[in-house]
Design a protein around this motif. Structure first.
Motif, PDB file in Angstrom:
ATOM      1  N   LEU A   1       0.810  -1.211   0.000  1.00 10.23           N
ATOM      2  CA  LEU A   1       0.000   0.000   0.000  1.00 10.23           C
ATOM      3  C   LEU A   1       0.842   1.260   0.000  1.00 10.23           C
ATOM      4  N   GLY A   2       2.162   1.111  -0.063  1.00  9.84           N
ATOM      5  CA  GLY A   2       3.027   2.280  -0.041  1.00  9.84           C
ATOM      6  C   GLY A   2       2.940   3.045  -1.347  1.00  9.84           C
ATOM      7  N   LEU A   3       2.240   4.175  -1.327  1.00 12.38           N
ATOM      8  CA  LEU A   3       2.038   4.929  -2.560  1.00 12.38           C
ATOM      9  C   LEU A   3       3.314   5.566  -3.059  1.00 12.38           C
ATOM     10  N   GLY A   4       4.345   5.644  -2.198  1.00 11.57           N
ATOM     11  CA  GLY A   4       5.594   6.246  -2.628  1.00 11.57           C
ATOM     12  C   GLY A   4       6.472   5.303  -3.418  1.00 11.57           C
ATOM     13  N   VAL A   5       6.113   4.007  -3.478  1.00 13.99           N
ATOM     14  CA  VAL A   5       6.923   3.029  -4.197  1.00 13.99           C
ATOM     15  C   VAL A   5       6.800   3.259  -5.695  1.00 13.99           C
ATOM     16  N   MET A   6       7.949   3.350  -6.375  1.00  9.46           N
ATOM     17  CA  MET A   6       7.947   3.554  -7.821  1.00  9.46           C
ATOM     18  C   MET A   6       7.591   2.267  -8.551  1.00  9.46           C
ATOM     19  N   LEU A   7       6.813   2.378  -9.608  1.00  6.00           N
ATOM     20  CA  LEU A   7       6.589   1.275 -10.524  1.00  6.00           C
ATOM     21  C   LEU A   7       7.477   1.491 -11.744  1.00  6.00           C
ATOM     22  N   SER A   8       8.109   0.426 -12.214  1.00  3.76           N
ATOM     23  CA  SER A   8       9.098   0.551 -13.275  1.00  3.76           C
ATOM     24  C   SER A   8       8.458   0.590 -14.653  1.00  3.76           C
ATOM     25  N   THR A   9       9.165   1.185 -15.608  1.00  2.00           N
ATOM     26  CA  THR A   9       8.711   1.156 -16.998  1.00  2.00           C
ATOM     27  C   THR A   9       8.917  -0.226 -17.608  1.00  2.00           C
ATOM     28  N   ASP A  10       9.509  -1.179 -16.876  1.00  5.39           N
ATOM     29  CA  ASP A  10       9.476  -2.569 -17.332  1.00  5.39           C
ATOM     30  C   ASP A  10       8.030  -3.067 -17.352  1.00  5.39           C
ATOM     31  N   LEU A  11       7.211  -2.512 -16.477  1.00  4.10           N
ATOM     32  CA  LEU A  11       5.803  -2.871 -16.423  1.00  4.10           C
ATOM     33  C   LEU A  11       5.017  -2.201 -17.542  1.00  4.10           C
ATOM     34  N   ILE A  12       5.222  -0.907 -17.735  1.00  6.55           N
ATOM     35  CA  ILE A  12       4.450  -0.149 -18.719  1.00  6.55           C
ATOM     36  C   ILE A  12       5.249   1.064 -19.156  1.00  6.55           C
TER      37      ILE A  12
ATOM     38  N   GLU B   1       5.043   4.508 -22.348  1.00  4.89           N
ATOM     39  CA  GLU B   1       4.091   5.350 -23.084  1.00  4.89           C
ATOM     40  C   GLU B   1       3.510   4.679 -24.317  1.00  4.89           C
ATOM     41  N   THR B   2       4.215   3.686 -24.882  1.00  2.18           N
ATOM     42  CA  THR B   2       3.688   3.015 -26.076  1.00  2.18           C
ATOM     43  C   THR B   2       2.459   2.168 -25.766  1.00  2.18           C
TER      44      THR B   2
ATOM     45  N   LEU C   1      -2.542   0.927 -20.103  1.00  3.10           N
ATOM     46  CA  LEU C   1      -3.423   1.874 -19.430  1.00  3.10           C
ATOM     47  C   LEU C   1      -4.213   2.673 -20.459  1.00  3.10           C
ATOM     48  N   VAL C   2      -5.521   2.803 -20.212  1.00  8.82           N
ATOM     49  CA  VAL C   2      -6.385   3.597 -21.087  1.00  8.82           C
ATOM     50  C   VAL C   2      -7.198   4.569 -20.242  1.00  8.82           C
ATOM     51  N   GLN C   3      -7.172   5.827 -20.663  1.00  9.04           N
ATOM     52  CA  GLN C   3      -8.032   6.860 -20.084  1.00  9.04           C
ATOM     53  C   GLN C   3      -9.105   7.189 -21.116  1.00  9.04           C
ATOM     54  N   LEU C   4     -10.370   7.121 -20.710  1.00 12.91           N
ATOM     55  CA  LEU C   4     -11.482   7.376 -21.628  1.00 12.91           C
ATOM     56  C   LEU C   4     -11.998   8.803 -21.497  1.00 12.91           C
TER      57      LEU C   4
ATOM     58  N   ARG D   1      -7.339  11.627 -14.231  1.00 11.21           N
ATOM     59  CA  ARG D   1      -8.424  12.147 -15.068  1.00 11.21           C
ATOM     60  C   ARG D   1      -8.075  13.503 -15.676  1.00 11.21           C
ATOM     61  N   GLN D   2      -7.208  14.239 -15.019  1.00 10.73           N
ATOM     62  CA  GLN D   2      -6.797  15.541 -15.533  1.00 10.73           C
ATOM     63  C   GLN D   2      -5.649  15.433 -16.531  1.00 10.73           C
ATOM     64  N   ALA D   3      -4.943  14.307 -16.545  1.00  6.77           N
ATOM     65  CA  ALA D   3      -3.784  14.146 -17.431  1.00  6.77           C
ATOM     66  C   ALA D   3      -4.216  14.242 -18.890  1.00  6.77           C
ATOM     67  N   ASP D   4      -3.368  14.880 -19.702  1.00  5.92           N
ATOM     68  CA  ASP D   4      -3.704  15.058 -21.118  1.00  5.92           C
ATOM     69  C   ASP D   4      -2.666  14.437 -22.044  1.00  5.92           C
ATOM     70  N   SER D   5      -1.842  13.528 -21.509  1.00 12.08           N
ATOM     71  CA  SER D   5      -0.840  12.852 -22.322  1.00 12.08           C
ATOM     72  C   SER D   5      -0.472  11.522 -21.657  1.00 12.08           C
ATOM     73  N   PRO D   6       0.069  10.566 -22.437  1.00 12.51           N
ATOM     74  CA  PRO D   6       0.526   9.315 -21.836  1.00 12.51           C
ATOM     75  C   PRO D   6       1.563   9.526 -20.725  1.00 12.51           C
ATOM     76  N   SER D   7       2.489  10.463 -20.943  1.00 12.83           N
ATOM     77  CA  SER D   7       3.501  10.712 -19.910  1.00 12.83           C
ATOM     78  C   SER D   7       2.857  11.256 -18.634  1.00 12.83           C
ATOM     79  N   GLY D   8       1.839  12.088 -18.794  1.00 11.00           N
ATOM     80  CA  GLY D   8       1.148  12.620 -17.632  1.00 11.00           C
ATOM     81  C   GLY D   8       0.423  11.533 -16.846  1.00 11.00           C
ATOM     82  N   LEU D   9      -0.140  10.560 -17.555  1.00 12.63           N
ATOM     83  CA  LEU D   9      -0.800   9.449 -16.884  1.00 12.63           C
ATOM     84  C   LEU D   9       0.197   8.618 -16.087  1.00 12.63           C
ATOM     85  N   LEU D  10       1.355   8.346 -16.678  1.00 17.94           N
ATOM     86  CA  LEU D  10       2.366   7.550 -15.981  1.00 17.94           C
ATOM     87  C   LEU D  10       2.921   8.300 -14.783  1.00 17.94           C
ATOM     88  N   GLN D  11       3.103   9.597 -14.925  1.00 16.87           N
ATOM     89  CA  GLN D  11       3.585  10.391 -13.787  1.00 16.87           C
ATOM     90  C   GLN D  11       2.586  10.379 -12.643  1.00 16.87           C
ATOM     91  N   ALA D  12       1.307  10.398 -12.980  1.00 16.82           N
ATOM     92  CA  ALA D  12       0.269  10.366 -11.935  1.00 16.82           C
ATOM     93  C   ALA D  12       0.317   9.074 -11.146  1.00 16.82           C
TER      94      ALA D  12
END
Length: 204
Positions: free
Chosen positions: A48-59, A61-62, A132-135, A187-198
């Motif tokens: 549950l540690g929200l500060g833990v980074m998730l790697s781009t090995d997982l996902i 921008e493509t 990841l998909v934002q609708l 929901r406010q992100a307007d780019s793939p990079s913004g979604l990953l940063q969130a």
């Protein structure tokens, strides 16, 4: 079977973990052991540690789409399957789609709060991959949160052998989605990079 979103209570950890485990063919004793480990204070604090980074090995921008306009759950799963399949030449989008559908037949992977976390497994990958998909507009996902359409979906494709690493990863994602501020940033992100940063995903 339940699809409630994970929060910091031990009961919610157990409920969401049970939902995830139902997508894998493991015996009851293994399921009880994994659920017990996920319910331990030490592991719960890790997942549950929200500060833990998730790697781009997982996902990366493509495999992220921002502002997609679709109207059905079936189409959403098809697009997520295409994104997942793009991660490896051995993967076939139609096969991945069928795997995701099989998992949905066991019970909806909607988490509530407009979030879905579809997942499946396959022998054709050795590491977990995500998409990841934002609708633009929420869709009916047949979930427990029926009054709130799904507008954010994070799909996972895992190797055939389910293990604690995959459970921790799913729980980490569910933990992030349980945070209202993260959902708002997504929901406010307007780019793939913004979604990953969130979602606090980095190259490191």
């Amino acid at each position: 079977m339940t699809t409630q979103i994970l929060d910091t209570s031990s009961g919610s950890v157990m409920r969401h973990s049970r939902c995830f485990l139902s997508g894998f063919r493991i015996d009851e004793r293994q399921q009880r052991q994994s659920l017990g480990e996920l319910n331990s204070p030490r592991l719960r604090s890790q997942i549950l540690g929200l500060g833990v980074m998730l790697s781009t090995d997982l996902i990366n921008e493509t495999r992220v789409i921002c502002g997609l306009e679709i109207t059905s759950k079936k189409r959403l799963l098809e697009i997520l399957a295409q994104l997942l399949a793009s991660a490896h030449p051995r993967l076939d989008a139609e096969v991945v789609f069928e795997r995701l559908l099989e998992r949905e037949r066991l019970g909806s992977t909607a988490l509530g709060h407009g979030i879905a976390l579809p997942h499946a497994r396959t022998k054709d990958v050795t590491e977990v991959i995500g998409a990841l998909v934002q609708l633009q507009r929420g869709i009916d996902y047949d979930g427990a949160d029926s009054d709130e359409p799904v507008d954010l979906a994070f799909a996972l494709l895992a190797p055939e052998a389910a293990n604690d690493e995959h459970l921790r990863l799913l729980a980490q994602l569910a933990g992030r989605f349980s945070d209202p501020s993260i959902r708002e940033r997504l929901r406010q992100a307007d780019s793939p990079s913004g979604l990953l940063q969130a979602l606090n995903i980095s190259d490191s």
